[in-house]
Design a protein around this motif. Structure first.
Motif, PDB file in Angstrom:
ATOM      1  N   VAL A  69       0.858  -1.179   0.000  1.00  0.00           N
ATOM      2  CA  VAL A  69       0.000   0.000   0.000  1.00  0.00           C
ATOM      3  C   VAL A  69       0.900   1.237   0.000  1.00  0.00           C
ATOM      4  CG1 VAL A  69      -1.744   1.328   1.235  1.00  0.00           C
ATOM      5  CG2 VAL A  69      -1.871  -1.172   1.197  1.00  0.00           C
ATOM      6  N   PRO A  70       0.982   1.949  -1.120  1.00  0.00           N
ATOM      7  CA  PRO A  70       1.798   3.169  -1.157  1.00  0.00           C
ATOM      8  C   PRO A  70       1.140   4.281  -0.344  1.00  0.00           C
ATOM      9  CG  PRO A  70       1.299   2.333  -3.376  1.00  0.00           C
ATOM     10  CD  PRO A  70       0.391   1.652  -2.420  1.00  0.00           C
ATOM     11  N   ARG A  71       1.974   5.159   0.210  1.00  0.00           N
ATOM     12  CA  ARG A  71       1.455   6.220   1.082  1.00  0.00           C
ATOM     13  C   ARG A  71       2.347   7.448   1.006  1.00  0.00           C
ATOM     14  NH1 ARG A  71      -1.269   6.964   6.241  1.00  0.00           N
ATOM     15  NH2 ARG A  71      -0.201   8.574   7.433  1.00  0.00           N
ATOM     16  N   GLY A  72       1.722   8.615   1.071  1.00  0.00           N
ATOM     17  CA  GLY A  72       2.463   9.863   1.188  1.00  0.00           C
ATOM     18  C   GLY A  72       2.346  10.392   2.603  1.00  0.00           C
ATOM     19  N   VAL A  88       2.573  -4.469   3.369  1.00  0.00           N
ATOM     20  CA  VAL A  88       3.691  -3.561   3.602  1.00  0.00           C
ATOM     21  C   VAL A  88       3.244  -2.171   3.160  1.00  0.00           C
ATOM     22  CG1 VAL A  88       5.991  -2.874   2.812  1.00  0.00           C
ATOM     23  CG2 VAL A  88       5.552  -5.245   3.452  1.00  0.00           C
ATOM     24  N   VAL A  89       3.262  -1.223   4.087  1.00  0.00           N
ATOM     25  CA  VAL A  89       2.960   0.163   3.742  1.00  0.00           C
ATOM     26  C   VAL A  89       4.261   0.808   3.270  1.00  0.00           C
ATOM     27  CG1 VAL A  89       2.197   2.405   4.592  1.00  0.00           C
ATOM     28  CG2 VAL A  89       1.047   0.321   5.374  1.00  0.00           C
ATOM     29  N   LEU A  90       4.253   1.261   2.028  1.00  0.00           N
ATOM     30  CA  LEU A  90       5.444   1.837   1.412  1.00  0.00           C
ATOM     31  C   LEU A  90       5.317   3.359   1.447  1.00  0.00           C
ATOM     32  CD1 LEU A  90       8.074   1.559  -0.158  1.00  0.00           C
ATOM     33  CD2 LEU A  90       6.741   1.181  -2.225  1.00  0.00           C
ATOM     34  N   VAL A  91       6.040   3.983   2.353  1.00  0.00           N
ATOM     35  CA  VAL A  91       5.940   5.431   2.572  1.00  0.00           C
ATOM     36  C   VAL A  91       7.007   6.132   1.736  1.00  0.00           C
ATOM     37  CG1 VAL A  91       5.973   7.266   4.299  1.00  0.00           C
ATOM     38  CG2 VAL A  91       5.105   4.996   4.906  1.00  0.00           C
ATOM     39  N   LEU A  92       6.578   7.120   0.964  1.00  0.00           N
ATOM     40  CA  LEU A  92       7.464   7.749  -0.020  1.00  0.00           C
ATOM     41  C   LEU A  92       7.948   9.134   0.398  1.00  0.00           C
ATOM     42  CD1 LEU A  92       5.321   6.581  -3.014  1.00  0.00           C
ATOM     43  CD2 LEU A  92       7.663   5.849  -2.578  1.00  0.00           C
ATOM     44  N   GLY A 202      -2.358   4.346  -6.616  1.00  0.00           N
ATOM     45  CA  GLY A 202      -1.371   3.337  -6.265  1.00  0.00           C
ATOM     46  C   GLY A 202      -1.749   1.923  -6.628  1.00  0.00           C
ATOM     47  N   THR A 203      -2.761   1.736  -7.465  1.00  0.00           N
ATOM     48  CA  THR A 203      -3.210   0.392  -7.830  1.00  0.00           C
ATOM     49  C   THR A 203      -2.485  -0.167  -9.050  1.00  0.00           C
ATOM     50  OG1 THR A 203      -4.996   1.261  -9.223  1.00  0.00           O
ATOM     51  CG2 THR A 203      -5.518   0.831  -6.904  1.00  0.00           C
ATOM     52  N   LEU A 204      -1.770   0.674  -9.785  1.00  0.00           N
ATOM     53  CA  LEU A 204      -1.116   0.222 -11.021  1.00  0.00           C
ATOM     54  C   LEU A 204       0.402   0.281 -10.943  1.00  0.00           C
ATOM     55  CD1 LEU A 204      -3.378   2.001 -13.686  1.00  0.00           C
ATOM     56  CD2 LEU A 204      -3.586  -0.326 -12.782  1.00  0.00           C
ATOM     57  N   GLY A 205       0.937   1.112 -10.117  1.00  0.00           N
ATOM     58  CA  GLY A 205       2.382   1.276 -10.003  1.00  0.00           C
ATOM     59  C   GLY A 205       2.675   2.334  -8.960  1.00  0.00           C
ATOM     60  N   ILE A 206       3.955   2.527  -8.682  1.00  0.00           N
ATOM     61  CA  ILE A 206       4.362   3.484  -7.654  1.00  0.00           C
ATOM     62  C   ILE A 206       5.150   4.601  -8.319  1.00  0.00           C
ATOM     63  CG2 ILE A 206       5.692   3.804  -5.539  1.00  0.00           C
ATOM     64  CD1 ILE A 206       5.141   0.847  -4.923  1.00  0.00           C
ATOM     65  N   ILE A 207       4.607   5.798  -8.261  1.00  0.00           N
ATOM     66  CA  ILE A 207       5.229   6.957  -8.902  1.00  0.00           C
ATOM     67  C   ILE A 207       6.435   7.401  -8.069  1.00  0.00           C
ATOM     68  CG2 ILE A 207       4.897   9.363  -9.570  1.00  0.00           C
ATOM     69  CD1 ILE A 207       1.884   8.639  -9.933  1.00  0.00           C
ATOM     70  N   THR A 208       7.593   7.484  -8.724  1.00  0.00           N
ATOM     71  CA  THR A 208       8.811   7.868  -8.021  1.00  0.00           C
ATOM     72  C   THR A 208       9.405   9.178  -8.517  1.00  0.00           C
ATOM     73  OG1 THR A 208      10.040   6.419  -9.535  1.00  0.00           O
ATOM     74  CG2 THR A 208       9.475   5.524  -7.363  1.00  0.00           C
ATOM     75  N   ARG A 209       8.854   9.706  -9.600  1.00  0.00           N
ATOM     76  CA  ARG A 209       9.339  10.990 -10.117  1.00  0.00           C
ATOM     77  C   ARG A 209       8.291  11.532 -11.087  1.00  0.00           C
ATOM     78  NH1 ARG A 209      15.470  11.928 -12.331  1.00  0.00           N
ATOM     79  NH2 ARG A 209      15.852  11.294 -10.171  1.00  0.00           N
ATOM     80  N   ALA A 210       8.154  12.846 -11.121  1.00  0.00           N
ATOM     81  CA  ALA A 210       7.207  13.467 -12.048  1.00  0.00           C
ATOM     82  C   ALA A 210       7.851  14.669 -12.717  1.00  0.00           C
ATOM     83  CB  ALA A 210       5.936  13.897 -11.319  1.00  0.00           C
ATOM     84  N   THR A 211       7.580  14.797 -14.006  1.00  0.00           N
ATOM     85  CA  THR A 211       7.938  16.004 -14.747  1.00  0.00           C
ATOM     86  C   THR A 211       6.662  16.805 -14.926  1.00  0.00           C
ATOM     87  OG1 THR A 211       9.694  14.834 -15.929  1.00  0.00           O
ATOM     88  CG2 THR A 211       8.938  16.916 -16.878  1.00  0.00           C
ATOM     89  N   VAL A 212       6.655  18.021 -14.399  1.00  0.00           N
ATOM     90  CA  VAL A 212       5.421  18.812 -14.388  1.00  0.00           C
ATOM     91  C   VAL A 212       5.634  20.148 -15.069  1.00  0.00           C
ATOM     92  CG1 VAL A 212       4.534  17.695 -12.303  1.00  0.00           C
ATOM     93  CG2 VAL A 212       5.925  19.768 -12.099  1.00  0.00           C
ATOM     94  N   ALA A 213       4.577  20.626 -15.708  1.00  0.00           N
ATOM     95  CA  ALA A 213       4.606  21.936 -16.343  1.00  0.00           C
ATOM     96  C   ALA A 213       4.344  23.019 -15.304  1.00  0.00           C
ATOM     97  CB  ALA A 213       3.557  21.995 -17.447  1.00  0.00           C
ATOM     98  N   LEU A 214       4.996  24.150 -15.482  1.00  0.00           N
ATOM     99  CA  LEU A 214       4.829  25.290 -14.601  1.00  0.00           C
ATOM    100  C   LEU A 214       4.253  26.472 -15.380  1.00  0.00           C
ATOM    101  CD1 LEU A 214       8.291  25.045 -12.809  1.00  0.00           C
ATOM    102  CD2 LEU A 214       6.110  24.138 -11.985  1.00  0.00           C
TER     103      LEU A 214
END
Length: 463
Positions: A69-72, A88-92, A202-214
């Motif tokens: 279970v991913p968690r912020g 396992v709670v996966l805290v990012l 968090g049901t399909l994968g665990i996001i570890t980085r994002a490229t975002v527009a500003l």
């Protein structure tokens, strides 16, 4: 692999300090802010410091067939980050680096553990602006925002989280690393996988980085407040704003119960008057003459629709004071008990009908229900106040929660505008999207997570 063997492997891969098993500690990671959502007891809580640690955790759990279970930060309001027994709670939160700010291309690369407000402050130093602003922006994390496709007060002009996402890095169920999207303004190569993962909880994968527009840093906002003696009149004003093509940077609505709570909490009269049934708060961040014209047009619409009071100001401190009334509503409602906030989105022309429906439900269940929301996009947050020590009141709050969703759907709306489905709206999701939609969801989940180890039980059940 036994549980003991899994824990030993995780400690070897991540370090002993990164694997928590003391139930007094792990309990604090077992649920988010939604009291209705069920939660279980995790086997462990892990806090990796880098992407390699996330991959190692996923591979170890996959081999042991232990769910993750991913968690912020845990600021969610749907139970999407709630533990299930033996997981396992996966805290990012330790993946908290702002990797890059590219001012020339108006983009940034950020890890999921970065707090939304910290990120906004960091890019502001480059004269840039990250628009998504959930109400918990001062402590929620970018990863949680991505996983729930969070919104906020500025959605009417700038959109929700997915509208700012250019690309993602995602750890898949086998531990491999997927790179999606691009850094360019345009790009149509292949499926839009980034949007698939945004909002997937968090049901399909665990996001570890994002490229975002500003965006370029907006001007200091001008603010309008308007009070109405009927919600129908306020609703007509919102509809007129939309019809006439005005796009304020913010347009919020508060019903009478919310106004009274905010005034009691702030110990001030916000100028709505005792007969006020709805308050509209609008802002324009266009600056200069453009903002003045927008404010004048908004004020005219409100007056034409029967506002008893309409007041505009370009004084920043005064505008912030007016907007504070909207931002403190949930805290203010704690004066009367615990709260349970719902999240429905309806067509903007039907906002007043939703508010009226919530007033009817309030009378039926005998509990206070206050409605605030993002009038600019129709996303409303009816909030039910109850006594958590009373089983009867808690049951009535649950009934009210579901009745509000029923009203939202009957008005052509959706059961969640920004909080997500999580573990509290699974049946409602199935009802909204229908059997074919549910089947497609399940097929996508099975393709990317064949063992159903990523956050099982969130959003929908697998066959």
């Amino acid at each position: 692999m036994s549980d003991d063997a899994l824990l030993a492997r995780l400690r070897d891969d991540l370090g002993r300090e990164a694997v928590l098993t003391d139930t007094d500690v792990t309990g604090s990671y077992s649920r988010d802010m939604m009291p209705l959502a069920p939660s279980g007891t995790p086997l462990a809580v892990v806090l990796p410091r880098d992407v390699a640690g996330v991959q190692a955790t996923v591979r170890a759990c996959a081999e042991a067939k232990v769910p993750i279970v991913p968690r912020g930060a845990g600021s969610g309001l749907s139970g999407a980050a709630n533990a299930i027994d033996g997981c396992v709670v996966l805290v990012l939160t330790k993946l908290n680096e702002i990797v890059e700010v590219d001012a020339g291309n108006r983009l940034a690369v950020v890890q999921p553990g970065v707090v939304n407000l910290d990120f906004r402050n960091a890019v502001e130093k480059h004269g840039l602006f990250y628009p998504p602003d959930p109400s918990s922006y001062d402590w929620c994390t970018i990863g949680g925002n991505l996983s729930t496709n969070a919104g906020g007060l500025c959605c009417v002009k700038y959109g929700v989280t997915t509208d700012s996402v250019l690309g993602l890095e995602v750890v898949l169920a086998d531990g491999s690393l997927l790179h999606t999207g691009r850094r360019t303004v345009k790009g149509v190569a292949g499926y839009d996988l980034a949007r698939l993962f945004v909002g997937s909880e968090g049901t399909l994968g665990i996001i570890t980085r994002a490229t975002v527009a500003l965006k370029p840093l907006p001007q200091a906002p001008a603010t309008l407040v308007a009070g109405f003696t009927s919600t129908a009149a306020a609703g007509e004003a919102v509809a007129r704003v939309v019809r006439e093509g005005l796009v304020p940077s913010l347009m919020e609505i508060m019903d009478a119960a919310s106004i009274k709570a905010a005034e009691a909490y702030l110990k001030t009269d916000i100028g709505a008057g005792s007969d006020c049934q709805a308050l509209l708060l609008c802002q324009s961040d266009a600056g200069g003459e453009v903002a003045r014209r927008e404010m004048a047009a908004l004020e005219q619409i409100c007056n034409d629709c029967g506002a008893d009071m309409a007041y505009a100001t370009d004084d920043l401190a005064e505008g912030n004071m007016l907007l504070q009334a909207r931002r403190v509503v949930l805290t203010a409602l704690e004066l009367y008990g615990s709260w349970l906030t719902d999240d429905v989105c309806v067509p903007r022309t039907r906002i007043s009908e939703l508010i009226a429906g919530c007033q009817r439900i309030s009378e039926e269940v005998g509990l206070r229900i206050a409605v605030v929301g993002h009038a600019g996009d129709g996303n409303m947050h009816p909030t039910i106040v109850y006594d958590p020590t009373s089983a009867d009141e808690f049951a009535r709050a649950q009934r009210a929660f579901d009745a509000i969703l029923e009203v939202g759907l009957s008005l052509g709306g959706t059961v969640t505008g920004e909080h997500g489905v999580g573990k509290i709206k699974r049946e409602w999701l199935e009802r909204e999207i229908g059997p074919v939609g549910l089947r497609v969801h399940q097929q996508i989940k099975a393709a990317l997570d064949p063992e159903n180890l990523f956050n099982p039980g969130s959003m929908f059940a697998m066959p």
